[in-house]
Design an enzyme around this catalytic site. Structure first.
Site, PDB file in Angstrom:
ATOM      1  N   LYS A 158     -39.749 148.348  12.550  1.00 50.93           N
ATOM      2  CA  LYS A 158     -41.172 148.251  12.206  1.00 50.93           C
ATOM      3  C   LYS A 158     -41.911 149.274  13.036  1.00 50.93           C
ATOM      4  CE  LYS A 158     -44.673 146.139  10.286  1.00 50.93           C
ATOM      5  NZ  LYS A 158     -44.975 147.466   9.693  1.00 50.93           N
ATOM      6  N   ASN A 200     -59.041 155.314  13.240  1.00 51.45           N
ATOM      7  CA  ASN A 200     -58.928 153.874  13.022  1.00 51.45           C
ATOM      8  C   ASN A 200     -59.021 153.089  14.329  1.00 51.45           C
ATOM      9  OD1 ASN A 200     -56.608 151.552  13.035  1.00 51.45           O
ATOM     10  ND2 ASN A 200     -57.920 151.445  11.237  1.00 51.45           N
ATOM     11  N   THR A 227     -55.758 147.164  15.792  1.00 53.02           N
ATOM     12  CA  THR A 227     -55.352 147.893  16.995  1.00 53.02           C
ATOM     13  C   THR A 227     -56.550 148.064  17.944  1.00 53.02           C
ATOM     14  OG1 THR A 227     -53.712 149.031  15.663  1.00 53.02           O
ATOM     15  CG2 THR A 227     -54.125 149.926  17.848  1.00 53.02           C
ATOM     16  N   LYS A 238     -42.816 147.527  22.596  1.00 51.49           N
ATOM     17  CA  LYS A 238     -44.100 146.959  22.164  1.00 51.49           C
ATOM     18  C   LYS A 238     -43.870 145.790  21.215  1.00 51.49           C
ATOM     19  CE  LYS A 238     -46.912 150.021  20.712  1.00 51.49           C
ATOM     20  NZ  LYS A 238     -47.717 150.991  19.967  1.00 51.49           N
ATOM     21  N   GLY A 287     -49.220 152.441   8.897  1.00 49.97           N
ATOM     22  CA  GLY A 287     -49.962 153.680   9.139  1.00 49.97           C
ATOM     23  C   GLY A 287     -49.925 154.102  10.601  1.00 49.97           C
ATOM     24  N   ASP A 288     -50.384 155.291  10.857  1.00 50.39           N
ATOM     25  CA  ASP A 288     -50.605 155.822  12.211  1.00 50.39           C
ATOM     26  C   ASP A 288     -51.573 156.989  12.008  1.00 50.39           C
ATOM     27  OD1 ASP A 288     -49.453 155.680  15.156  1.00 50.39           O
ATOM     28  OD2 ASP A 288     -49.466 157.802  14.686  1.00 50.39           O
ATOM     29  N   LYS A 307     -40.176 154.487  13.775  1.00 48.04           N
ATOM     30  CA  LYS A 307     -41.386 155.300  13.570  1.00 48.04           C
ATOM     31  C   LYS A 307     -41.031 156.438  12.626  1.00 48.04           C
ATOM     32  CE  LYS A 307     -45.690 155.645  15.011  1.00 48.04           C
ATOM     33  NZ  LYS A 307     -46.657 154.629  15.403  1.00 48.04           N
ATOM     34  N   GLN A 342     -42.139 151.842  20.545  1.00 45.67           N
ATOM     35  CA  GLN A 342     -42.357 150.768  19.568  1.00 45.67           C
ATOM     36  C   GLN A 342     -41.376 149.611  19.780  1.00 45.67           C
ATOM     37  OE1 GLN A 342     -44.748 151.749  16.829  1.00 45.67           O
ATOM     38  NE2 GLN A 342     -44.948 149.535  16.752  1.00 45.67           N
ATOM     39  N   SER A 367     -49.621 143.523  11.633  1.00 43.92           N
ATOM     40  CA  SER A 367     -48.705 143.907  10.557  1.00 43.92           C
ATOM     41  C   SER A 367     -47.667 142.807  10.343  1.00 43.92           C
ATOM     42  CB  SER A 367     -47.966 145.194  10.905  1.00 43.92           C
ATOM     43  OG  SER A 367     -48.762 146.312  10.603  1.00 43.92           O
TER      44      SER A 367
HETATM   45  P1  NDP Z   1     -56.419 158.365  13.092  1.00 43.88           P
HETATM   46  O1  NDP Z   1     -55.743 159.444  12.337  1.00 43.88           O
HETATM   47  O2  NDP Z   1     -57.193 157.341  12.362  1.00 43.88           O
HETATM   48  O3  NDP Z   1     -57.377 158.986  14.209  1.00 43.88           O
HETATM   49  C1  NDP Z   1     -56.887 159.829  15.204  1.00 43.88           C
HETATM   50  C2  NDP Z   1     -58.065 160.311  16.043  1.00 43.88           C
HETATM   51  O4  NDP Z   1     -57.546 161.032  17.156  1.00 43.88           O
HETATM   52  C3  NDP Z   1     -58.966 161.266  15.283  1.00 43.88           C
HETATM   53  O5  NDP Z   1     -60.283 161.136  15.771  1.00 43.88           O
HETATM   54  C4  NDP Z   1     -58.372 162.627  15.644  1.00 43.88           C
HETATM   55  O6  NDP Z   1     -59.308 163.690  15.549  1.00 43.88           O
HETATM   56  C5  NDP Z   1     -57.969 162.403  17.089  1.00 43.88           C
HETATM   57  N1  NDP Z   1     -56.832 163.288  17.413  1.00 43.88           N
HETATM   58  C6  NDP Z   1     -55.612 163.335  16.836  1.00 43.88           C
HETATM   59  N2  NDP Z   1     -54.842 164.296  17.380  1.00 43.88           N
HETATM   60  C7  NDP Z   1     -55.594 164.864  18.337  1.00 43.88           C
HETATM   61  C8  NDP Z   1     -55.375 165.898  19.265  1.00 43.88           C
HETATM   62  N3  NDP Z   1     -54.203 166.569  19.310  1.00 43.88           N
HETATM   63  N4  NDP Z   1     -56.375 166.195  20.117  1.00 43.88           N
HETATM   64  C9  NDP Z   1     -57.557 165.528  20.076  1.00 43.88           C
HETATM   65  N5  NDP Z   1     -57.833 164.527  19.206  1.00 43.88           N
HETATM   66  C10 NDP Z   1     -56.867 164.209  18.359  1.00 43.88           C
HETATM   67  O7  NDP Z   1     -55.253 157.673  13.977  1.00 43.88           O
HETATM   68  P2  NDP Z   1     -55.241 156.249  14.665  1.00 43.88           P
HETATM   69  O8  NDP Z   1     -56.590 155.907  15.146  1.00 43.88           O
HETATM   70  O9  NDP Z   1     -54.524 155.340  13.756  1.00 43.88           O
HETATM   71  O10 NDP Z   1     -54.256 156.518  15.902  1.00 43.88           O
HETATM   72  C11 NDP Z   1     -54.747 156.942  17.184  1.00 43.88           C
HETATM   73  C12 NDP Z   1     -53.701 156.640  18.245  1.00 43.88           C
HETATM   74  O11 NDP Z   1     -53.419 155.222  18.259  1.00 43.88           O
HETATM   75  C13 NDP Z   1     -52.336 157.315  18.047  1.00 43.88           C
HETATM   76  O12 NDP Z   1     -51.779 157.577  19.313  1.00 43.88           O
HETATM   77  C14 NDP Z   1     -51.518 156.227  17.361  1.00 43.88           C
HETATM   78  O13 NDP Z   1     -50.144 156.409  17.543  1.00 43.88           O
HETATM   79  C15 NDP Z   1     -52.028 154.995  18.110  1.00 43.88           C
HETATM   80  N6  NDP Z   1     -51.812 153.720  17.442  1.00 43.88           N
HETATM   81  C16 NDP Z   1     -52.295 153.494  16.185  1.00 43.88           C
HETATM   82  C17 NDP Z   1     -52.090 152.262  15.584  1.00 43.88           C
HETATM   83  C18 NDP Z   1     -52.699 151.930  14.272  1.00 43.88           C
HETATM   84  O14 NDP Z   1     -52.613 150.755  13.876  1.00 43.88           O
HETATM   85  N7  NDP Z   1     -53.340 152.853  13.568  1.00 43.88           N
HETATM   86  C19 NDP Z   1     -51.274 151.223  16.240  1.00 43.88           C
HETATM   87  C20 NDP Z   1     -50.900 151.518  17.602  1.00 43.88           C
HETATM   88  C21 NDP Z   1     -51.130 152.757  18.148  1.00 43.88           C
HETATM   89  P3  NDP Z   1     -59.213 164.732  14.321  1.00 43.88           P
HETATM   90  O15 NDP Z   1     -59.692 163.963  13.127  1.00 43.88           O
HETATM   91  O16 NDP Z   1     -60.080 165.858  14.718  1.00 43.88           O
HETATM   92  O17 NDP Z   1     -57.740 165.112  14.226  1.00 43.88           O
END
Ligand code: NDP
Length: 455
Positions: free
Chosen positions: A99, A250, A219, A123, A174-175, A135, A120, A387
Site C-alpha cells: 500500500k 493536498n 494527511t 509508516k 495518490g501522492d 510506492k 511506507q 486509505s
Molecule cells: P501535491 O502534488 O498535491 O502538492 C505538492 C506541493 O509541494 C505543491 O505545492 C508543489 O509545488 C510543492 N513541491 C513539489 N515538489 C517541490 C520541489 N521540488 N520544490 C518545492 N516545492 C515542491 O502533493 P501532496 O501534497 O500530496 O504531497 C506533498 C508531500 O506529502 C510529498 O512529500 C508526499 O510524498 C507527502 N505525502 C502525501 C500524502 C498524500 O496523501 N497526498 C500522504 C503522505 C505523505 P508545485 O505545484 O510548484 O510543484
C-alpha cells in the site's frame, strides 16, 4: 560512507549493513538516506531480539520484494509521441497487501520511489492496520498538460500497472501530482481492462464511486492532530500559535484548514516558484480555488488578496518567524541552514507532513536545540490510515459519515503518537519521536517476518 547531508555516524554494528545497501543500490542517494535514518535507531532492537539477526531481518527488509519498471508511451495534444518511465516498488507485504501512493513528477527515479516505499513500510506498520508498504509513479510532468493528455497518460500507465495490482496484492493511492482526477482516470482504465468493479484496488477514489469521506483531508488533518498531541505533551495547544506550512498541494491545504479550526494562524505557504506571506492568515478557500480548481500558481493568491499578502521568490519560506513549522512539500526541502534560522527565530515544534522533508543535519539540529520534532512516517500517516479505512468501507460495501471517519482518523493519530512515545521510552530514549517511530514500525514488521520464515 554515510548518507550525505552531514548525517551523524551510525551505531557500531550497523555500518557494514549500510555499506552493503549502498553497494547493492549504487547512486540511489535518497534511498540510502532513508535506510541510514532507520538504521541510526536500530541498535537497541538488534540487541534485544537476537532472532532478528539469525533470520537476517535487516538485510531482507532493505531489499524490496519486487521492483517493476516499465515504458509509458502516450500521444500529446500536438500529435507528438511521448515516452515516460513508470515504477512500482512492492517493498514489503509482511503485514498486508502493498500500500502506498503514486507520484507523477519529473524528478521521479528509482531511488526516490525506493526511499518512499521503504518509509511506507514502517509508516503503515505504525498505523496498526493490516497493510504492507509500496510506492510507485512516473517521471511524467503533469504541469501545463491538458485534461485529455493527463487522461491518455493515466490510461497508458495503467495498461501496464494493472497486471501487478489488486485488492489483495497491491493497492496504490495518490501522492505528488496524483489527486482525485488522476485516480479517476486510472480506475476507469483498470475497470475497462479487467472488466471488474474492484473498488478496493485503488484508494483516494471519488465520493460517488467508492471513495471515503476525509481521505482528501486526511494527511494534512492527521499531521495537525499529531502535532496537537505533541503540544499537549508540553501542556500547550494551537490557540494563538503562528504556523508556517510549506507546499500548497493536498497535504498543505488541509493542514492549513485544520490549523485554523484549532485556533492557529498560518502565515505562509509555498510552491516551487516561491512563497506567500499573509500575516492575517492564509485564506484557505482561496487557496483551494487556486490550487484545486484553477490549478494556478501562488502569484494568483497575491493578486486576489491585493495588499494583504506578498509573494517572495528569494530566500526560503523557513526564514519566516513562527512557533510551529510543518514541511508539507517534498523531500530534503528543509536543510541545516533553514533549521538554524527556524531555531534562531524561536520555533518550538516541527512535524513533517511531507516524506523526509528535513535533512538529517536539520533533524539533528532540532533535536539538540530541544525543538519537538516528528518524522513523517509517524506524523503524516493519516493519509494511508484513511486509505485503509476506505478499503474497509469498500470491503463491507459501506460508507461512513464525515464526523465518524474524522474521529477514527484522530484516534489513529493519537494512538500512533502514544506508540512512538512508549516505544522510545521502552528503548531508553524518552521523548524521541524518531526512535519511537522507527522502532515501533520495525518491530511490528520484523516480528511478522520472523513468523513467516525465510521468504
Ligand atoms: P501535491 O502534488 O498535491 O502538492 C505538492 C506541493 O509541494 C505543491 O505545492 C508543489 O509545488 C510543492 N513541491 C513539489 N515538489 C517541490 C520541489 N521540488 N520544490 C518545492 N516545492 C515542491 O502533493 P501532496 O501534497 O500530496 O504531497 C506533498 C508531500 O506529502 C510529498 O512529500 C508526499 O510524498 C507527502 N505525502 C502525501 C500524502 C498524500 O496523501 N497526498 C500522504 C503522505 C505523505 P508545485 O505545484 O510548484 O510543484
Amino acid at each position: 560512507m554515510n548518507a550525505g547531508h552531514n548525517a551523524a555516524p551510525l551505531p557500531p554494528g550497523m555500518q557494514s549493513h549500510f555499506d552493503t545497501v549502498v553497494a547493492r543500490n549504487p547512486g540511489e542517494r535518497e534511498f540510502h538516506q532513508a535506510v541510514y535514518e532507520v538504521m541510526q535507531s536500530l541498535a537497541p532492537v538488534e540487541e534485544a531480539r537476537p532472532e532478528y539477526s539469525q533470520w537476517s531481518i535487516l538485510k531482507r527488509i532493505c531489499e524490496p520484494e519486487r521492483q517493476i519498471i516499465f515504458r509509458v508511451p502516450w500521444v500529446a495534444d500536438d500529435g507528438e509521441v511521448q515516452i515516460n518511465r513508470g515504477f512500482r516498488v512492492e517493498f514489503n507485504s509482511a503485514l498486508g497487501p502493498y500500500k502506498g501512493g503514486l507520484r507523477f513528477h519529473p524528478s521521479v527515479n528509482l531511488s526516490i520511489i525506493k526511499f518512499l516505499g521503504f518509509e511506507q513500510v514502517f509508516k503503515n506498520a505504525l498505523t496498526g492496520m493490516p497493510i504492507g508498504g509500496g510506492k510507485g509513479g512516473s517521471d511524467f510532468d503533469p504541469k501545463g498538460r491538458s485534461d485529455a493528455e493527463i487522461m491518455r497518460f493515466c490510461q497508458s500507465f495503467m495498461t501496464e500497472l494493472y497486471r501487478h495490482i489488486g485488492e489483495y496484492t497491491d493497492v496504490p493511492a495518490g501522492d505528488i501530482g496524483v489527486g482525485g482526477r488522476e485516480i479517476g482516470y486510472l480506475f476507469g482504465q483498470y475497470k475497462r481492462i479487467t472488466n471488474r468493479y474492484e473498488a478496493g484496488v485503488l484508494s483516494g477514489k471519488g465520493l460517488t464511486w467508492g471513495g471515503s469521506l476525509v481521505r482528501t483531508e486526511a494527511t494534512g488533518y492527521g499531521t495537525v492532530f499529531f502535532a496537537q498531541s505533541m503540544l499537549k505533551e508540553k501542556g500547550q495547544d494551537f490557540g494563538g500559535k503562528k504556523v508556517v506550512v510549506s507546499g500548497s498541494g493536498n497535504v498543505a491545504i488541509y493542514a492549513v484548514e485544520k490549523l485554523h479550526q484549532l485556533g492557529a494562524t498560518v502565515i505562509a505557504v509555498s510552491d516551487s516558484n516561491g512563497y506567500v506571506v499573509d500575516e492575517a492568515g492564509i485564506d484557505v478557500e482561496l487557496l483551494k480555488d487556486i490550487k484545486e480548481v484553477r490549478r494556478e500558481r501562488l502569484t494568483a493568491y497575491v493578486d486576489a488578496r491585493g495588499g494583504n499578502a506578498r509573494h517572495v521568490t528569494d530566500g526560503s519560506i523557513w526564514d519566516v518567524p513562527c512557533d510551529v513549522a510543518l514541511p508539507c512539500a517534498t523531500q530534503n526541502e528543509l536543510e541545516e541552514i533553514h533549521a538554524k534560522q527556524l531555531v534562531a527565530n524561536g520555533v518550538q515544534l516541527v512535524a513533517e507532513g511531507a516524506n523526509m522533508p528535513c535533512t538529517p543535519a536539520a533533524v539533528a539540529l532540532f533535536q539538540s536545540a530541544g525543538v519537538a520534532y516528528a518524522p513523517g512516517k509517524a506524523s503524516n500517516a493519516g493519509g494511508v490510515a484513511t486509505s485503509a479505512l476506505e478499503m474497509q468501507q469498500n470491503a463491507s460495501r459501506d460508507s461512513w459519515e464525515f464526523d465518524e471517519t474524522e474521529e477514527k482518523l484522530e484516534e489513529i493519530m493519537t494512538h500512533i503518537h502514544e506508540r512512538c512515545l512508549t516505544t522510545a521510552e521502552e528503548f531508553g530514549d524518552p521523548g524521541n519521536y524518531v526512535t519511537g517511530a522507527n522502532l515501533a514500525g520495525y518491530l511490528k514488521v520484523a516480528d511478522a517476518m520472523v513468523s513467516m520464515g525465510v521468504i
